[in-house]
Write an enzyme that holds these catalytic residues in place. Structure first.
Site, mmCIF file in Angstrom:
data_model
loop_
_atom_site.group_PDB
_atom_site.id
_atom_site.type_symbol
_atom_site.label_atom_id
_atom_site.label_comp_id
_atom_site.label_asym_id
_atom_site.label_seq_id
_atom_site.Cartn_x
_atom_site.Cartn_y
_atom_site.Cartn_z
ATOM 1 C CB SER A 1 -14.835 13.406 -16.103
ATOM 2 O OG SER A 1 -15.049 12.319 -16.988
ATOM 3 C CE1 TYR B 1 -15.367 17.098 -20.138
ATOM 4 C CE2 TYR B 1 -14.779 14.775 -19.972
ATOM 5 C CZ TYR B 1 -15.561 15.846 -19.573
ATOM 6 O OH TYR B 1 -16.527 15.673 -18.609
#
Length: 246
Positions: free
Chosen positions: A141, A155
């Site tokens: 990501s 995250y």
């Protein structure tokens, strides 16, 4: 190719499964919750003339991952893996407000899950173990680079770990006939944002994206396919950014 896609029942994972089938792969559609979406994706794979198996497994659970890869062998030798399964943990917030259980669960799925699936794939693909080689693509990501401050720092940290694992494993298994790369999506229009309680997140961040819009799952699938295919035969240890310039 027999391809295992974790988190393959929705969003980016589903798009990868459908594209892989269109390009000639048999596909194992992994899921952890509702079987209906996974079966629907499997039906799309079969409609393309390929074999498909929808298989429930929690990627953070060692026994589940072993069972997943054992089941995948029913379709043929596994030569491709996409580690797509991931969670954000809960609605966005500051680090000081997070419960440790949420952070541990996120790391279990996003990091330990990638480790376990890579391990089982290497044991089957590696020429050291009698395999024919293969390709692994980990879904990272852009949060690994931006840090996701005020939203999901834990995250972001998990995805940075995925980037490092990708590079290290690529060095380790290059001589075994396995290429390991990652795709780093930016803002992608999936159900993840609404599920996290942020239905307007895409509209909020779109003005910050140089290309002026969020990406679509099919666009990430194309990048993943490139790294799985022989078109990237001299590419390993790479992290391909697909974020519209943000």
């Amino acid at each position: 190719m027999t391809l295992v896609v974790t988190g393959g029942s929705r969003g980016i994972g589903a798009a990868i499964c459908v594209l892989a089938a269109a390009r000639g792969d048999d596909v194992v559609v992994n899921y952890s919750g509702d079987p209906a979406p996974a079966e629907a994706v499997a039906e799309q794979v079969r409609a393309a003339g390929r074999q498909a198996l929808a298989f429930r497994a929690d990627v953070s659970a060692e026994d589940d991952v072993r069972a997943l890869f054992a089941a995948a062998a029913e379709l043929g030798p596994v030569t491709g893996l996409v580690n797509n399964a991931a969670i954000t943990g809960n609605t966005p917030g500051r680090l000081e407000d997070y419960e440790v259980g949420v952070v541990r669960r996120t790391l279990d799925v996003n990091v330990t899950g990638v480790f376990l699936c890579c391990r089982e794939a290497v044991r089957r693909m590696s020429t050291r173990h009698g395999g024919d080689g293969g390709a692994i693509v980990n879904i990272s990501s852009t949060a690994a680079r931006t840090g996701s401050a005020g939203e999901w720092v834990h995250y972001a940290a998990s995805k940075a770990a995925v980037d490092t694992l990708t590079f290290g494993l690529a060095q380790e298994v290059a001589a075994d006939g396995i290429r390991v790369n990652a795709v780093r999506p930016g803002m992608i229009d999936t159900g993840l944002h609404a599920a996290a309680g942020l239905p307007d997140r895409m509209a909020k961040y779109a003005p910050q994206i140089p290309l002026g819009r969020p990406g679509q799952p099919a666009e990430i699938a194309e990048a993943v396919w490139f790294l799985l295919s022989e078109a990237s035969s001299f590419t390993t240890g790479a992290v391909l950014e697909v974020g519209g310039g943000r």
